[in-house]
Scaffold this motif. Structure first.
Motif, PDB file in Angstrom:
ATOM      1  N   ALA A 129      -2.991  -6.627  -5.236  1.00 19.00           N
ATOM      2  CA  ALA A 129      -4.242  -5.931  -4.910  1.00 19.00           C
ATOM      3  C   ALA A 129      -3.981  -4.742  -3.982  1.00 19.00           C
ATOM      4  N   CYS A 130      -3.097  -4.916  -3.001  1.00 20.33           N
ATOM      5  CA  CYS A 130      -2.822  -3.840  -2.051  1.00 20.33           C
ATOM      6  C   CYS A 130      -1.984  -2.732  -2.687  1.00 20.33           C
ATOM      7  N   LEU A 131      -1.115  -3.090  -3.629  1.00 20.03           N
ATOM      8  CA  LEU A 131      -0.391  -2.078  -4.400  1.00 20.03           C
ATOM      9  C   LEU A 131      -1.384  -1.223  -5.190  1.00 20.03           C
ATOM     10  N   TYR A 132      -2.337  -1.898  -5.838  1.00 15.04           N
ATOM     11  CA  TYR A 132      -3.412  -1.208  -6.560  1.00 15.04           C
ATOM     12  C   TYR A 132      -4.197  -0.306  -5.612  1.00 15.04           C
ATOM     13  N   GLY A 133      -4.533  -0.824  -4.408  1.00 10.41           N
ATOM     14  CA  GLY A 133      -5.325  -0.060  -3.456  1.00 10.41           C
ATOM     15  C   GLY A 133      -4.618   1.180  -2.957  1.00 10.41           C
ATOM     16  N   GLY A 134      -3.300   1.109  -2.807  1.00 11.83           N
ATOM     17  CA  GLY A 134      -2.555   2.291  -2.410  1.00 11.83           C
ATOM     18  C   GLY A 134      -2.511   3.322  -3.511  1.00 11.83           C
ATOM     19  N   TYR A 135      -2.535   2.853  -4.766  1.00 11.28           N
ATOM     20  CA  TYR A 135      -2.500   3.747  -5.921  1.00 11.28           C
ATOM     21  C   TYR A 135      -3.872   4.346  -6.194  1.00 11.28           C
ATOM     22  N   ALA A 153     -12.911   0.503  -6.227  1.00 11.33           N
ATOM     23  CA  ALA A 153     -13.189  -0.931  -6.404  1.00 11.33           C
ATOM     24  C   ALA A 153     -12.129  -1.806  -5.745  1.00 11.33           C
ATOM     25  N   LEU A 154     -11.457  -1.284  -4.715  1.00 10.55           N
ATOM     26  CA  LEU A 154     -10.471  -2.094  -3.992  1.00 10.55           C
ATOM     27  C   LEU A 154     -11.109  -3.358  -3.441  1.00 10.55           C
ATOM     28  N   GLY A 155     -12.360  -3.262  -2.974  1.00 11.96           N
ATOM     29  CA  GLY A 155     -13.029  -4.444  -2.458  1.00 11.96           C
ATOM     30  C   GLY A 155     -13.157  -5.531  -3.504  1.00 11.96           C
ATOM     31  N   VAL A 156     -13.498  -5.152  -4.732  1.00 12.03           N
ATOM     32  CA  VAL A 156     -13.621  -6.131  -5.820  1.00 12.03           C
ATOM     33  C   VAL A 156     -12.270  -6.775  -6.107  1.00 12.03           C
ATOM     34  N   VAL A 157     -11.213  -5.972  -6.132  1.00  7.87           N
ATOM     35  CA  VAL A 157      -9.876  -6.476  -6.418  1.00  7.87           C
ATOM     36  C   VAL A 157      -9.419  -7.441  -5.325  1.00  7.87           C
ATOM     37  N   ALA A 206       0.829  -1.209   0.000  1.00  6.71           N
ATOM     38  CA  ALA A 206       0.000   0.000   0.000  1.00  6.71           C
ATOM     39  C   ALA A 206       0.858   1.251   0.000  1.00  6.71           C
ATOM     40  N   ALA A 207       1.933   1.250   0.779  1.00  9.35           N
ATOM     41  CA  ALA A 207       2.829   2.411   0.810  1.00  9.35           C
ATOM     42  C   ALA A 207       3.458   2.641  -0.559  1.00  9.35           C
ATOM     43  N   VAL A 217      -4.894  -0.935   4.074  1.00  4.96           N
ATOM     44  CA  VAL A 217      -4.356  -0.314   2.859  1.00  4.96           C
ATOM     45  C   VAL A 217      -4.692   1.170   2.820  1.00  4.96           C
ATOM     46  N   SER A 218      -5.935   1.506   3.124  1.00  5.34           N
ATOM     47  CA  SER A 218      -6.359   2.908   3.086  1.00  5.34           C
ATOM     48  C   SER A 218      -5.663   3.726   4.162  1.00  5.34           C
ATOM     49  N   LEU A 219      -5.448   3.121   5.335  1.00  5.62           N
ATOM     50  CA  LEU A 219      -4.777   3.832   6.419  1.00  5.62           C
ATOM     51  C   LEU A 219      -3.324   4.132   6.055  1.00  5.62           C
ATOM     52  N   VAL A 220      -2.626   3.129   5.513  1.00  4.46           N
ATOM     53  CA  VAL A 220      -1.232   3.328   5.102  1.00  4.46           C
ATOM     54  C   VAL A 220      -1.150   4.375   3.993  1.00  4.46           C
ATOM     55  N   ALA A 221      -2.042   4.247   2.992  1.00  2.02           N
ATOM     56  CA  ALA A 221      -2.055   5.224   1.901  1.00  2.02           C
ATOM     57  C   ALA A 221      -2.372   6.620   2.425  1.00  2.02           C
ATOM     58  N   ALA A 222      -3.256   6.707   3.418  1.00  2.00           N
ATOM     59  CA  ALA A 222      -3.615   8.006   3.993  1.00  2.00           C
ATOM     60  C   ALA A 222      -2.393   8.692   4.595  1.00  2.00           C
ATOM     61  N   VAL A 223      -1.552   7.928   5.284  1.00  3.88           N
ATOM     62  CA  VAL A 223      -0.346   8.500   5.883  1.00  3.88           C
ATOM     63  C   VAL A 223       0.592   9.025   4.796  1.00  3.88           C
ATOM     64  N   VAL A 224       0.824   8.197   3.764  1.00  7.65           N
ATOM     65  CA  VAL A 224       1.737   8.592   2.689  1.00  7.65           C
ATOM     66  C   VAL A 224       1.196   9.804   1.932  1.00  7.65           C
ATOM     67  N   LEU A 225      -0.080   9.768   1.586  1.00  8.38           N
ATOM     68  CA  LEU A 225      -0.684  10.862   0.823  1.00  8.38           C
ATOM     69  C   LEU A 225      -0.787  12.137   1.660  1.00  8.38           C
ATOM     70  N   GLY A 226      -1.036  11.973   2.962  1.00  8.32           N
ATOM     71  CA  GLY A 226      -1.086  13.140   3.835  1.00  8.32           C
ATOM     72  C   GLY A 226       0.270  13.817   3.935  1.00  8.32           C
ATOM     73  N   ILE A 227       1.326  13.016   4.076  1.00  4.66           N
ATOM     74  CA  ILE A 227       2.684  13.568   4.120  1.00  4.66           C
ATOM     75  C   ILE A 227       3.020  14.240   2.789  1.00  4.66           C
ATOM     76  N   GLY A 228       2.519  13.645   1.687  1.00  8.23           N
ATOM     77  CA  GLY A 228       2.787  14.199   0.359  1.00  8.23           C
ATOM     78  C   GLY A 228       1.989  15.451   0.041  1.00  8.23           C
ATOM     79  N   GLY A 229       1.087  15.856   0.937  1.00  2.00           N
ATOM     80  CA  GLY A 229       0.335  17.091   0.753  1.00  2.00           C
ATOM     81  C   GLY A 229      -0.800  17.014  -0.247  1.00  2.00           C
ATOM     82  N   ALA A 230      -1.285  15.795  -0.546  1.00  2.00           N
ATOM     83  CA  ALA A 230      -2.320  15.642  -1.568  1.00  2.00           C
ATOM     84  C   ALA A 230      -3.738  15.680  -1.003  1.00  2.00           C
TER      85      ALA A 230
END
Length: 245
Positions: A139-145, A149-153, A86-87, A180-193
């Motif tokens: 699937a988790c790489l996709y979910g971080g990106y 439809a992460l649930g379907v994947v 996810a990261a 996955v969403s929590l990890v992505a949230a941390v990365v995206l939050g740090i990235g300012g998005a």
């Protein structure tokens, strides 16, 4: 009517929380709502990913008894692998051109839906750690990106990897989606998005929807749950394809 975008966010959040608990695809409610609120596509996707975290957590908690089902891969290995993947996916989103992002996602969602549709009936008795773990990492790489439809994947990965219990697969889908969403949230939050104002408002609505959706999913038959997943996946792929055209 300055209040209308906020009402739209509340409705989209509640609906997305419920939809993610049952099958996945809640992003296709929150993403348009955030774009209508005035966010650019990549920023809306990042904000949507962060906003859906509480709904995923609520759904996973409601269905937690199904997490005790025996799986071909140890839960610790799945969770660690999901965190790393996810990261990496979230980092890839921050580096991706917006047009590339819009072009490839419909095909990923369509492929995942077809795999779940064709693969799930053959999954019983075919549990395989060597097959399940790589599929979950993808699937988790996709979910971080892209959270859409992460649930379907994830359900496609779990089914083809040999998780034949549909309700156990749905519970693990919710738990992995939350991580996955929590990890992505941390990365995206740090990235300012992330646009934190509408995101925090949207978060509150996803919790109520996530609880309601998880309770509904627990009452659906395995066939009914599969039908919902396939329907959501096909609609999501079509909607994304129209957006990208």
């Amino acid at each position: 009517m300055e209040w209308l975008p906020w009402v739209l966010l509340a409705v989209a959040g509640a609906g997305a929380g419920a939809l993610n608990a049952v099958a996945g695809g809640g992003t296709f409610l929150t993403l348009p709502a955030l774009v209508a609120f005035g966010l650019p596509a990549v920023g809306a996707n990042a904000s949507s990913t962060v906003a859906l975290v509480p709904g995923y957590l609520a759904s996973a908690w409601v269905g937690r008894r199904h997490l005790r089902a025996r799986l071909p891969v140890p839960p610790v290995a799945m969770l660690l692998g999901a965190t790393v993947a996810a990261a990496a996916g979230a980092g890839l989103l921050l580096a991706s051109p917006e047009r590339l992002f819009a072009t490839i996602v419909p095909w990923l969602v369509l492929a995942a839906t077809v795999i779940f549709w064709l693969g799930a009936p053959r999954a019983a008795g075919a549990a395989s750690a060597t097959r399940l773990l790589p599929l979950l990492l993808i699937a988790c790489l996709y979910g971080g990106y892209f959270n859409g439809a992460l649930g379907v994947v994830l359900l496609a990965a779990l089914a083809v990897g040999g998780v034949a219990d549909t309700h156990a697969a749905n519970a693990w889908k919710n738990a992995l989606s939350a991580l996955v969403s929590l990890v992505a949230a941390v990365v995206l939050g740090i990235g300012g998005a992330v646009a934190w104002g509408p995101t925090l408002f949207l978060m509150a609505a996803t919790i109520a929807g996530g609880v309601a959706g998880a309770l509904l999913a627990d009452r659906l038959s395995a066939r009914g749950l599969r039908a919902v997943v396939i329907g959501v996946g096909l609609l999501a792929a079509a909607g994304l394809g129209l957006q990208a055209a």
